[in-house]
Design an enzyme around this catalytic site. Sequence first.
Site, mmCIF file in Angstrom:
data_model
loop_
_atom_site.group_PDB
_atom_site.id
_atom_site.type_symbol
_atom_site.label_atom_id
_atom_site.label_comp_id
_atom_site.label_asym_id
_atom_site.label_seq_id
_atom_site.Cartn_x
_atom_site.Cartn_y
_atom_site.Cartn_z
ATOM 1 N N GLY A 34 -4.334 3.000 1.629
ATOM 2 C CA GLY A 34 -4.636 3.675 0.440
ATOM 3 C C GLY A 34 -3.852 3.364 -0.701
ATOM 4 N N ASN A 35 -3.612 3.878 -1.855
ATOM 5 C CA ASN A 35 -3.041 3.548 -3.040
ATOM 6 C C ASN A 35 -2.052 4.615 -3.579
ATOM 7 O OD1 ASN A 35 -4.724 5.029 -5.101
ATOM 8 N ND2 ASN A 35 -6.343 3.898 -4.000
ATOM 9 N N ARG A 36 -1.466 4.186 -4.696
ATOM 10 C CA ARG A 36 -0.499 5.104 -5.327
ATOM 11 C C ARG A 36 -0.926 6.144 -6.471
ATOM 12 N NH1 ARG A 36 4.677 3.096 -3.880
ATOM 13 N NH2 ARG A 36 4.471 0.449 -3.673
#
Length: 400
Positions: A209-211
């Site tokens: 995933g990512n932020r």
Amino acid sequence: MPDPTARGMRVVVGVTGGIACYKAVGVVRELALLGHDVHVIPTHSALQFVGQATWEAISHNPVSADVFTGVDQVRHVALGQQADLVIVAPATAHFLAQYAGGMASDLLGTTLLATTAPVVVAPAMHTEMWEHDATAANVDTLRGRGVHIVGPASGRLTGSDSGPGRMVEPEDIVRLALGVVGPKPLAGKKVVISGGGTREAIDPVRFLGNRSTGHMATALAAEAHHRGATVTLVHAPLEARIPSGVQAVPVDSAQDMREQMLEASQDADIVIMAAAVADWTPVETFTEKMSKTSEDSWSLTLRKTPDIAKELGRHKPTGQVLVGFAAETVADDDELVARARAKLNAKSLDVVVANRVGDKLGFGETDTAVWFVQRSGAPVLSTGSKLTVAGHLFDVLPGT
Ligand code: CTP
């Protein structure tokens, strides 16, 4: 419908007892500077935070919290009857309960029951109070009656805590409230926005995933809705709250997002790719949870995801405006703009919103600074809250 750019609307500003009262002074000041006739109705608790003299000086009108002042002018209903717009900022949990219950125990309560003007409410409270079932039910009731709820925003609260509960910034409240009564530049238009950060499954419990928090996408959706558009938000998981009046299409992976975006954008006038789409996804998704092996390391093979923006650019119907984002970890603005321009050309975009990101920079709901890079002309810098920047973007989009 009164034109908010015209001077002289009669605006009632209700102020209830929370620390954000000091910021509500900015709401009153801005409205007065725009030339509106502003009448402040504080509750008795609000006066504990900011006194009557301040409200009178800023609004240039007499102020009272009391139903028994100005009885000869039937003031307890006159202010509401004559209002073109009512704003309540900040709105406490207690106020929301009173208003949802139709209570008329003070001047603000009687005014709200007497008005047929649009009402815009900007809640501010601690996260626990905002998330309490009672508050949520009261907010639903008010929304069901057509009350416009603005925020709350997430961020630092009065104590050491932070989370949803901050009052939206004064200039954003004023802009959104005037948008409610004003002309709707996006009426009849369909706007499709992608947001959040995609999740690429490794196994049933793990993902890449990512932020991304989704705050920029939800700010864009709220702004487009306020401007009268029909809004679809195709969103991967996000932290931000989805604004009311927006059609939400939840997705998970880049592949899911591609399918939903291609479908939703077919008849859209404006398409905005604000999502943080993973560039890579595991070649193989394990059907069972991976257990720790005796090996000290293992490798995951990744393949490229489809570039959704590029595909949208290739099949763009005539007249559709396509906006992309470019979040870059570069150090200077020239390099940022150059990279954004390269993406604009590579993906046949009309506008790229470019910002710098890094550890703690660019994510969440803090103020932001972005460049709008367009097909022609110099890049335009936009700064402020994500809602403010969303407003600036719709101001510069061609055909809006
Ligand atoms: N984007 C997309 N599909 C992808 C990756 C990105 O539609 N698979 C979109 C993003 O939503 C954004 C724009 O393309 O609007 C630019 O995304 P960004 O990640 O900055 O650029 P990339 O094209 O992925 O290039 P790079 O990662 O090399 O910077």
